[in-house]
Design a protein around this motif. Structure first.
Motif, PDB file in Angstrom:
ATOM      1  N   TYR A 120       0.835  -1.201   0.000  1.00 53.23           N
ATOM      2  CA  TYR A 120       0.000   0.000   0.000  1.00 53.23           C
ATOM      3  C   TYR A 120       0.870   1.251   0.000  1.00 53.23           C
ATOM      4  N   SER A 121       0.325   2.348  -0.491  1.00 51.07           N
ATOM      5  CA  SER A 121       1.070   3.600  -0.598  1.00 51.07           C
ATOM      6  C   SER A 121       1.480   4.162   0.764  1.00 51.07           C
ATOM      7  N   ASP A 122       0.770   3.754   1.845  1.00 53.41           N
ATOM      8  CA  ASP A 122       1.120   4.245   3.191  1.00 53.41           C
ATOM      9  C   ASP A 122       2.235   3.420   3.838  1.00 53.41           C
ATOM     10  N   GLY A 123       2.776   2.429   3.108  1.00 54.65           N
ATOM     11  CA  GLY A 123       3.881   1.630   3.624  1.00 54.65           C
ATOM     12  C   GLY A 123       3.486   0.273   4.174  1.00 54.65           C
ATOM     13  N   LEU A 124       2.188   0.024   4.386  1.00 50.90           N
ATOM     14  CA  LEU A 124       1.715  -1.263   4.900  1.00 50.90           C
ATOM     15  C   LEU A 124       1.889  -2.332   3.821  1.00 50.90           C
ATOM     16  N   LYS A 125       2.342  -3.521   4.245  1.00 48.14           N
ATOM     17  CA  LYS A 125       2.455  -4.673   3.338  1.00 48.14           C
ATOM     18  C   LYS A 125       1.630  -5.804   3.926  1.00 48.14           C
ATOM     19  N   GLU A 126       0.804  -6.423   3.095  1.00 49.88           N
ATOM     20  CA  GLU A 126       0.002  -7.578   3.523  1.00 49.88           C
ATOM     21  C   GLU A 126       0.255  -8.723   2.563  1.00 49.88           C
ATOM     22  N   THR A 127       0.442  -9.917   3.138  1.00 51.19           N
ATOM     23  CA  THR A 127       0.614 -11.108   2.314  1.00 51.19           C
ATOM     24  C   THR A 127      -0.414 -12.142   2.750  1.00 51.19           C
ATOM     25  N   PHE A 128      -1.155 -12.653   1.777  1.00 52.59           N
ATOM     26  CA  PHE A 128      -2.191 -13.661   2.020  1.00 52.59           C
ATOM     27  C   PHE A 128      -1.712 -14.974   1.401  1.00 52.59           C
ATOM     28  N   PHE A 129      -1.476 -15.982   2.252  1.00 47.55           N
ATOM     29  CA  PHE A 129      -0.980 -17.273   1.773  1.00 47.55           C
ATOM     30  C   PHE A 129      -2.149 -18.216   1.497  1.00 47.55           C
ATOM     31  N   THR A 133      -2.971 -18.192   6.107  1.00 46.07           N
ATOM     32  CA  THR A 133      -2.110 -17.330   6.919  1.00 46.07           C
ATOM     33  C   THR A 133      -2.042 -15.935   6.299  1.00 46.07           C
ATOM     34  N   VAL A 134      -2.107 -14.908   7.158  1.00 50.38           N
ATOM     35  CA  VAL A 134      -2.006 -13.519   6.703  1.00 50.38           C
ATOM     36  C   VAL A 134      -0.860 -12.854   7.464  1.00 50.38           C
ATOM     37  N   VAL A 135       0.040 -12.194   6.733  1.00 50.66           N
ATOM     38  CA  VAL A 135       1.154 -11.473   7.347  1.00 50.66           C
ATOM     39  C   VAL A 135       1.008  -9.988   7.000  1.00 50.66           C
ATOM     40  N   LYS A 136       1.006  -9.141   8.043  1.00 46.99           N
ATOM     41  CA  LYS A 136       0.952  -7.693   7.845  1.00 46.99           C
ATOM     42  C   LYS A 136       2.241  -7.105   8.390  1.00 46.99           C
ATOM     43  N   GLU A 138       3.868  -3.409   9.106  1.00 52.24           N
ATOM     44  CA  GLU A 138       3.622  -1.962   9.170  1.00 52.24           C
ATOM     45  C   GLU A 138       4.836  -1.211   8.632  1.00 52.24           C
ATOM     46  N   LYS A 139       4.657   0.057   8.326  1.00 52.98           N
ATOM     47  CA  LYS A 139       5.739   0.899   7.822  1.00 52.98           C
ATOM     48  C   LYS A 139       6.916   0.924   8.799  1.00 52.98           C
ATOM     49  N   ASN A 140       6.626   0.890  10.128  1.00 50.96           N
ATOM     50  CA  ASN A 140       7.681   0.940  11.150  1.00 50.96           C
ATOM     51  C   ASN A 140       8.376  -0.408  11.349  1.00 50.96           C
ATOM     52  N   GLY A 141       7.964  -1.442  10.609  1.00 51.57           N
ATOM     53  CA  GLY A 141       8.594  -2.749  10.702  1.00 51.57           C
ATOM     54  C   GLY A 141       7.860  -3.742  11.586  1.00 51.57           C
ATOM     55  N   ASP A 142       6.873  -3.288  12.376  1.00 53.19           N
ATOM     56  CA  ASP A 142       6.085  -4.208  13.201  1.00 53.19           C
ATOM     57  C   ASP A 142       5.380  -5.211  12.296  1.00 53.19           C
ATOM     58  N   LYS A 143       5.395  -6.478  12.733  1.00 54.21           N
ATOM     59  CA  LYS A 143       4.809  -7.532  11.907  1.00 54.21           C
ATOM     60  C   LYS A 143       3.756  -8.287  12.704  1.00 54.21           C
ATOM     61  N   ILE A 144       2.614  -8.535  12.056  1.00 54.98           N
ATOM     62  CA  ILE A 144       1.537  -9.328  12.661  1.00 54.98           C
ATOM     63  C   ILE A 144       1.274 -10.510  11.742  1.00 54.98           C
ATOM     64  N   VAL A 145       1.332 -11.714  12.311  1.00 51.91           N
ATOM     65  CA  VAL A 145       1.063 -12.929  11.552  1.00 51.91           C
ATOM     66  C   VAL A 145      -0.182 -13.583  12.150  1.00 51.91           C
ATOM     67  N   VAL A 146      -1.205 -13.765  11.339  1.00 51.16           N
ATOM     68  CA  VAL A 146      -2.420 -14.446  11.785  1.00 51.16           C
ATOM     69  C   VAL A 146      -2.455 -15.792  11.061  1.00 51.16           C
ATOM     70  N   PHE A 147      -2.375 -16.864  11.844  1.00 54.32           N
ATOM     71  CA  PHE A 147      -2.342 -18.217  11.283  1.00 54.32           C
ATOM     72  C   PHE A 147      -3.765 -18.740  11.098  1.00 54.32           C
ATOM     73  N   SER A 148      -3.902 -19.695  10.199  1.00 54.59           N
ATOM     74  CA  SER A 148      -5.225 -20.266   9.916  1.00 54.59           C
ATOM     75  C   SER A 148      -5.788 -21.033  11.115  1.00 54.59           C
ATOM     76  N   ASN A 149      -4.924 -21.435  12.067  1.00 53.79           N
ATOM     77  CA  ASN A 149      -5.392 -22.160  13.251  1.00 53.79           C
ATOM     78  C   ASN A 149      -5.857 -21.224  14.368  1.00 53.79           C
ATOM     79  N   GLY A 150      -5.861 -19.897  14.085  1.00 55.24           N
ATOM     80  CA  GLY A 150      -6.342 -18.933  15.071  1.00 55.24           C
ATOM     81  C   GLY A 150      -5.241 -18.294  15.904  1.00 55.24           C
ATOM     82  N   GLN A 151      -4.031 -18.825  15.824  1.00 55.95           N
ATOM     83  CA  GLN A 151      -2.920 -18.214  16.559  1.00 55.95           C
ATOM     84  C   GLN A 151      -2.495 -16.920  15.876  1.00 55.95           C
ATOM     85  N   LYS A 152      -1.920 -16.024  16.690  1.00 59.41           N
ATOM     86  CA  LYS A 152      -1.505 -14.726  16.176  1.00 59.41           C
ATOM     87  C   LYS A 152      -0.127 -14.416  16.739  1.00 59.41           C
ATOM     88  N   GLU A 153       0.768 -13.923  15.902  1.00 64.13           N
ATOM     89  CA  GLU A 153       2.102 -13.543  16.335  1.00 64.13           C
ATOM     90  C   GLU A 153       2.318 -12.073  16.045  1.00 64.13           C
TER      91      GLU A 153
END
Length: 200
Positions: A120-129, A133-136, A138-153
């Motif tokens: 995205y133009s605001d620096g956010l990156k999202e990857t949908f596997f 699994t979804v990986v976000k 943020e522009k500041n480097g923070d990463k959020i991983v949401v797994f298909s089993n409901g776990q979140k990192e």
């Protein structure tokens, strides 16, 4: 299909004009016009003048469609680039990867394995596997991983945290300290060396 040249026979040619610069113009019985230039480039204009196809000597083909789309096929790279009137650009690569570039700066890449990455133009990156699994990132480097089993990192410069569906949260801080909060309310803290310092 885009880069296949249409064959014409002599009986299809209604009129042939040869210009002094070496260019040849053929008017066909169906109303199409074909201009052949000295360098081997061919320009075909449809009978209704709404579509133009330019075939270059290197194998590249450019089509200008009635709806104002411009489709360019790069022969060497076997890549197609389509530019839409609204500013959307789509690239199709020979490995079936597709990239979409939107006017607002957003990019969407669909990989051959069906993984989708959005920049995205605001620096956010999202990857949908494909596995859900979804990986976000943020522009500041923070990463959020949401797994298909409901776990979140969650990964930040300060800590890495994993959240489980049952409410348990495990955090490892950058200094090595570990903290686990269980859904039952129990809290367990270990120091940098892994020594248990709190369990209540």
């Amino acid at each position: 299909m885009l880069h296949q040249e249409s064959r014409i026979s002599e009986e299809d040619v209604q009129e042939k004009i040869e210009y002094c610069d070496g260019k040849v113009e053929e008017v066909l019985t169906d109303g199409r016009r074909i201009l052949t230039f000295c360098n081997g480039t061919k320009k075909e204009i449809s009978a209704d003048k709404r579509m133009t196809t330019i075939s270059f000597s290197n194998g590249d083909v450019k089509k200008i469609m009635p709806d104002q789309r411009v489709i360019y096929y790069y022969a060497d790279a076997q890549t197609t680039h389509t530019a839409y009137p609204d500013g959307l650009e789509v690239l199709q690569f020979p490995n079936n990867q597709i990239e979409k570039h939107y006017p607002d700066g957003t990019q969407e890449i669909v990989f051959p394995d069906h993984t989708v990455k959005c920049l995205y133009s605001d620096g956010l990156k999202e990857t949908f596997f494909p596995d859900g699994t979804v990986v976000k990132v943020e522009k500041n480097g923070d990463k959020i991983v949401v797994f298909s089993n409901g776990q979140k990192e969650i990964h930040t410069a300060q800590f890495k945290r994993r959240e489980y569906p049952d409410g348990t949260v495990k955090t490892v801080y950058c200094n090595g300290r570990q903290e686990t909060k269980y859904s039952t309310g129990r809290v367990q803290i270990k120091d940098e060396e892994g020594n248990l310092i709190l369990d209540k």
